[in-house]
Design a protein around this motif. Structure first.
Motif, mmCIF file in Angstrom:
data_model
loop_
_atom_site.group_PDB
_atom_site.id
_atom_site.type_symbol
_atom_site.label_atom_id
_atom_site.label_comp_id
_atom_site.label_asym_id
_atom_site.label_seq_id
_atom_site.Cartn_x
_atom_site.Cartn_y
_atom_site.Cartn_z
ATOM 1 N N LEU A 1 0.817 -1.235 -0.101
ATOM 2 C CA LEU A 1 0.136 0.038 0.044
ATOM 3 C C LEU A 1 0.876 1.318 -0.033
ATOM 4 C CD1 LEU A 1 -2.929 -1.103 2.430
ATOM 5 C CD2 LEU A 1 -2.923 -0.741 0.017
ATOM 6 N N GLU A 2 2.193 1.235 -0.261
ATOM 7 C CA GLU A 2 3.011 2.564 -0.391
ATOM 8 C C GLU A 2 2.897 2.911 -1.730
ATOM 9 O OE1 GLU A 2 6.130 3.151 2.697
ATOM 10 O OE2 GLU A 2 6.464 0.955 2.296
ATOM 11 N N SER A 3 2.844 2.134 -2.684
ATOM 12 C CA SER A 3 2.675 2.666 -4.159
ATOM 13 C C SER A 3 1.404 3.169 -4.262
ATOM 14 C CB SER A 3 3.119 1.301 -5.033
ATOM 15 O OG SER A 3 2.217 0.398 -4.854
ATOM 16 N N GLY A 4 1.311 3.551 -5.525
ATOM 17 C CA GLY A 4 -0.110 4.539 -5.948
ATOM 18 C C GLY A 4 -0.135 5.671 -5.733
ATOM 19 N N PRO A 5 -0.946 6.516 -6.208
ATOM 20 C CA PRO A 5 -0.842 7.843 -5.992
ATOM 21 C C PRO A 5 -1.328 8.485 -4.791
ATOM 22 C CG PRO A 5 -2.452 7.458 -7.719
ATOM 23 C CD PRO A 5 -1.601 6.000 -7.670
ATOM 24 N N TRP A 6 -2.445 7.716 -4.226
ATOM 25 C CA TRP A 6 -2.932 8.250 -2.976
ATOM 26 C C TRP A 6 -2.315 8.324 -2.065
ATOM 27 C CZ3 TRP A 6 -6.956 11.707 -2.680
ATOM 28 C CH2 TRP A 6 -7.431 11.770 -1.430
ATOM 29 N N PRO A 7 -2.097 9.307 -1.105
ATOM 30 C CA PRO A 7 -1.318 9.344 0.220
ATOM 31 C C PRO A 7 -1.300 8.014 0.988
ATOM 32 C CG PRO A 7 -2.303 11.265 -0.093
ATOM 33 C CD PRO A 7 -3.027 10.365 -1.057
ATOM 34 N N SER A 8 -0.228 7.439 1.247
ATOM 35 C CA SER A 8 -0.152 6.065 1.941
ATOM 36 C C SER A 8 -0.050 6.226 3.395
ATOM 37 C CB SER A 8 0.993 5.275 1.361
ATOM 38 O OG SER A 8 1.119 4.335 2.175
ATOM 39 N N PHE A 9 -1.156 5.623 4.259
ATOM 40 C CA PHE A 9 -0.839 5.819 5.642
ATOM 41 C C PHE A 9 0.214 4.888 6.149
ATOM 42 C CE2 PHE A 9 -2.815 1.885 6.764
ATOM 43 C CZ PHE A 9 -3.356 1.329 5.664
ATOM 44 N N SER B 1 3.097 4.614 4.448
ATOM 45 C CA SER B 1 4.580 5.019 4.465
ATOM 46 C C SER B 1 4.267 6.268 5.705
ATOM 47 C CB SER B 1 4.598 5.962 3.279
ATOM 48 O OG SER B 1 4.527 5.130 2.180
ATOM 49 N N ASP B 2 3.387 6.838 5.949
ATOM 50 C CA ASP B 2 3.402 7.984 7.002
ATOM 51 C C ASP B 2 3.622 7.347 8.365
ATOM 52 O OD1 ASP B 2 2.978 10.131 8.427
ATOM 53 O OD2 ASP B 2 0.745 10.294 8.268
ATOM 54 N N ILE B 3 3.011 6.098 8.485
ATOM 55 C CA ILE B 3 3.230 5.462 9.971
ATOM 56 C C ILE B 3 4.975 5.072 10.206
ATOM 57 C CG2 ILE B 3 2.571 3.550 11.589
ATOM 58 C CD1 ILE B 3 -0.061 3.666 10.456
#
Ligand code: HEM
Ligand code: HEM
Ligand code: SF4
Ligand code: SF4
Ligand code: SF4
Ligand code: SF4
Lengths: 381, 439
Positions: free
Chosen positions: B12-20, B22-24
């Motif tokens: 879930l880190e790829s794709g355009p939408w902000p990735s929660f 990556s943030d965590i």
């Protein structure tokens, strides 16, 4: 890690206590141009996807740059948002009801520069941090619930399904080419903290197995009468069981009466429903909230069950994309998804969206069900 | 180095939408490094452990959070939601992971100063993870331990001048649209009314006295940006009584193509030239508009204020001046009795700040009194209203009966007449009856 006291003294909890002060007054937080023209706005324009211009009667203009967010955000990320607001927007920002972030600037060029800047920010993993969009006739951010991140009753994850869906419909977040706005909402159980029951497209986590009964602990952890009273269909009744020669006071569940709402579990932790095979997602469509042209309307279930397929839920996103694209190609300008379906007829909707109509889609819950059955010969072949 | 392997979440880190995700991960790394030397009061690695639990849920398709226990701050019945992980040995960082709801400023406007101070508290005393915002509108701070609750509350109230929000069987944190702060459609000051009622009902917000939860939402106009009609037990929607104001020159500019219709909301696709007949006149649900000889004519008495024409030509049309609010009662999501839309209880009431909104408060309090008297445990007011009838609610609220409250009159003639409705009442004399009718 030593304990740091804030000043609170547990021996005298009432000493110096402040309570019931409520939220801060919003007036403290308005950017100057907003405060100055409060209640005196003339009109607005969407200059580009994600960029709004509000003109006040005074002639003042406020430019808003709107970007999406993952809703679940960390302290580090919020500080980064604050840095942007400090640098570009005078230290102010707002969040929309649908978890977008808005920065207000007073000059058009500044707005366009900010848009370019925001679109360039990326996480190391590759995703954008602040994609600009979410305006007009497009898809805006998905309001959603907690899911596996933080709740005890979910049938699916929220942040994961939302990320997967937004990736698939991202083009419609950044462009305004749909016939009307499409609001997608997500709730991870029938409790619907996210209240998805009036959304153009709703992702809803559902259970399909009746509660497990933890007989040995039930009477210690729960009030049996409360658990019995909690069941909307009367499926739960008091009972006794013998286990290893011991008699326990517990409940029995008439399984064929269970509609998997989880209400009994909310009252009684010894009645869990979650199950890897049983749980999954229902898709609902055609709800709306605004009074524009047609009345507010409930969403309707069009796919009763899709299994959980983490991390990207491909079957679910395929269904959503198909519905969205069919609607985009077929609906009239200004026509919301549900209005389109009503106009062409739901039998056509299923045909065009290539969805199967099954017995699970015929309502059988109490009186309202009756109003959803057809009482006319006006149907389509 | 990440504490747990998260192969599924990593996708879930790829794709355009902000990735929660990556943030965590970035938060986990920041806490591990602790450049500012924060004396973290809850486990430093809770973001790591949260990813670990979530990965486990992604693997087996089930949640790993236990039923919340009762935790909170002294004297309050809401504002904190207890949460415990069901695999505490594996993920000690999130063994106790309570949520704190903080009352948000109405319209969700912030100064960075306020947000930063809040983040400082949450860095020190919480997991460093938040939801901006929760579904009811509050600022949601995700994950802390019991000993920190009073400390957080102390700092919020003493240093930030802000309170907890609502949870449990009480008034939930009321929410409003951005209203007059930036929207020309607002028929009343939704934020101010929301703020005022929130302050007035702090006791109801913090100390559960109701049969079940109760939500207020405030929409400035019938467009419904905070979904008051669908998501609140009492929903307030701005409205107006007098004619929509028409600027014929601006109408001509829309027809002539100088101004983009719908504020430019359809710019992403070529829908052809703006056709006022097709796009406005024909779509008016009450068919009260016509366009003749270059003029837009409106039979305003027939208008149902759906906002379509105004939304389509915002520079030419404006809401009327005689403004107020409609109050809807009983909306809720499906639990328990199926979904309900709010029903129109009060078609119009003035929003008068000068008398502290007394007319509105009278209605609110009368409705509550009735519901607290008649409502069953865990029964939303929409269900009480269905069980006992709309007329009973209206009577309790002291609201006059009006054809506007229904879509159409009743279908069945089984009317619950009362004795006082009938000439001579219900007391009858059997002897008199028998004089006219033999046995
Ligand atoms: C100047 C600012 C805004 C204007 C002029 C505006 C205008 C509108 C209009 C015209 C509609 C009706 C749409 C339709 O049914 O065709 C609407 C609905 C709505 N708006 Fe806004 N809006 C504004 C800001 C916002 C913001 C900031 C949000 C939150 C992100 C928002 C959320 C909504 C929602 C949730 C609805 C209801 C949609 C539904 O029926 O499901 N609006 N708004
Ligand atoms: C002593 C004489 C009569 C008695 C006690 C009587 C009683 C009843 C009863 C109990 C019903 C059933 C109501 C229901 O459960 O829905 C009924 C239905 C009906 N009766 Fe009679 N009836 C009598 C004479 C008649 C006569 C003489 C006619 C016509 C010539 C008639 C026409 C009807 C019709 C049409 C219905 C059906 C109404 C409907 O469901 O639409 N009845 N009657
Ligand atoms: S919708 Fe259900 S599972 Fe999701 S957060 Fe609310 S109660 Fe929990
Ligand atoms: S899940 Fe709902 S319907 Fe099923 S037993 Fe529990 S309360 Fe009853
Ligand atoms: S509800 Fe109406 S007044 Fe409030 S923001 Fe939406 S369009 Fe504006
Ligand atoms: S607001 Fe709606 S009902 Fe009223 S004139 Fe405009 S389109 Fe017609």
């Amino acid at each position: 890690m030593a304990f740091i006291s804030s000043g609170y003294n547990p021996d005298k909890p009432m000493e110096g206590r402040i309570s019931d002060i409520g939220p801060r007054h919003f007036g403290e937080f308005l950017p100057p141009v907003i405060a100055k023209n409060f209640g005196k706005w003339d009109y607005h324009e969407i200059l580009e996807p994600g960029v709004l211009c509000h003109t006040a009667l005074s002639g003042d203009k406020a430019y808003t740059v709107r970007c999406g967010s993952a809703r679940l955000m960390t302290v580090t990320h919020v500080r980064e948002i604050c840095d942007i607001a400090d640098k570009y927007a005078g230290g102010h920002l707002r969040f929309t009801t649908r978890n977008n972030i808005e920065f207000i600037v007073e000059d058009k060029q500044a707005a366009l520069d900010l848009k370019a800047f925001l679109n360039n920010q990326k996480f190391p993993g590759g995703s954008m941090k602040f994609p600009v969009g979410g305006t007009g006739a497009g898809v805006t951010n998905i309001v959603h619930t907690q899911g596996w991140i933080h709740c005890h009753t979910p049938a699916t994850d929220a942040s994961g399904t939302v990320k997967a869906t937004m990736d698939v419909v991202f083009d419609d977040f950044q462009n305004m080419k749909l016939p009307a706005p499409v609001r997608i909402s997500m709730a991870c159980c029938l409790n619907m903290c996210g209240a998805v029951h009036c959304s153009d497209i709703a992702i809803l986590g559902i259970h399909r197995k009746p509660p497990l009964i933890d007989h040995e602990y039930l009477d210690n952890l729960c009030e049996i009468p409360l658990a019995v009273a909690s069941c909307p269909t009367g499926a739960v009744r008091p009972s006794k069981v013998e286990l290893n020669g011991k008699t326990y006071k517990t409940v029995a569940i008439k399984e064929e009466r269970c509609m998997f709402c989880g209400n009994c579990y909310t009252m009684c932790p010894s009645l869990p429903l979650s199950d890897g095979e049983g749980d999954g997602i229902a898709i609902m469509v055609g709800g709306k909230i605004s009074n524009r042209v047609t009345k507010p309307a409930f969403s309707k279930v069009v796919v009763p069950y899709i299994p959980n397929e983490p991390p990207r839920w491909p079957t679910m996103t395929k269904v959503i994309k198909k519905i969205l694209d069919t609607y985009a190609a077929d609906a009239n300008k200004y026509e919301r998804l549900g209005d389109w379906a009503n106009r062409i007829g739901w039998e056509r909707f299923f045909e065009k969206c290539e969805l199967e109509f099954t017995a699970h889609l015929i309502d059988d819950f109490r009186d309202p069900a009756y109003y959803t059955w057809r009482q006319t010969t006006q149907f389509k072949w | 180095m990440a504490k747990h392997k998260t192969p599924l979440l990593d996708q879930l880190e790829s794709g355009p939408w902000p990735s929660f995700v990556s943030d965590i991960k970035q938060e986990a790394a920041a806490r591990a490094k602790n450049e500012k030397g924060v004396q973290y009061q809850v486990a430093v690695d809770c973001p790591d452990d949260l990813l670990g639990v979530l990965e486990m849920s992604f693997t087996d398709g089930e949640t790993h959070w236990k039923h919340g226990g009762i935790v909170g701050v002294f004297g309050y019945g809401g504002g904190v939601i207890g949460r415990y992980c069901d695999q505490p040995q594996m993920f000690p960082g999130v063994a106790h992971f309570h949520t704190v709801r903080v009352a948000q400023p109405n319209g969700k406007w912030y100064s960075t100063e306020f947000l930063r101070s809040l983040m400082d508290i949450w860095d020190l005393r919480g997991s460093g993870l938040t939801n901006l915002h929760g579904a009811t509108g509050d600022i949601v701070l995700l994950g802390t331990s019991t000993p920190q609750l009073e400390e957080i509350f102390w700092e919020l109230t003493h240093n930030l001048n802000v309170d907890l929000g609502g949870s449990g069987s009480n008034l939930r944190t009321p929410a409003s649209c951005m209203g007059m702060s930036r929207c020309q459609y607002a028929c009343y000051d939704a934020q101010e009314l929301c703020y005022n009622l929130t302050q007035e009902y702090q006791d109801e917000l913090h100390r559960p006295a109701f049969p079940y939860k109760f939500k207020f939402k405030f929409d400035g106009c019938p467009n419904g940006c905070v979904a008051a009609i669908a998501r609140s037990d009492l929903g307030f929607l701005g409205t107006f009584k007098d004619p929509i104001k028409i600027n014929q020159e601006a109408v001509a500019a829309y027809v002539g193509g100088e101004i983009a219709p719908n504020a430019g909301a359809h710019a992403g696709r070529d829908w052809g030239k703006f056709d006022i007949q097709k796009e406005v006149v024909d779509l008016c649900p009450s068919k009260c508009i016509s366009y003749e000889g270059g003029k837009l004519i409106m039979d305003h008495k027939e208008c149902v204020r759906c906002m379509h024409c105004i939304n389509t030509m915002p520079q030419a049309l404006r809401i009327g001046d005689d403004r107020g609010v409609s109050i809807f009662c009983g909306a809720k999501a499906p639990i328990l009795d199926g979904p309900q839309m709010g029903s129109l209880l009060v078609p119009f009431v003035e929003v008068n700040k000068d008398d502290d909104y007394q007319a509105i408060k009278d209605i609110v309090e009368a409705v509550w009194d009735w519901w607290m008297e008649e409502g069953k445990n865990r029964e939303r007011i929409g269900e009480t209203m269905k069980r006992l009838g709309f007329a009973a609610l209206a009577e309790a609220a002291g609201v006059p009966i009006d054809a506007r409250q229904v879509q159409e009159p009743r279908h069945n003639p089984y009317i619950f007449w009362k004795a006082e409705d009938v000439e001579g009442g219900w007391e009858r004399d059997l002897a008199e009856f028998r004089k006219r009718h033999q046995r």
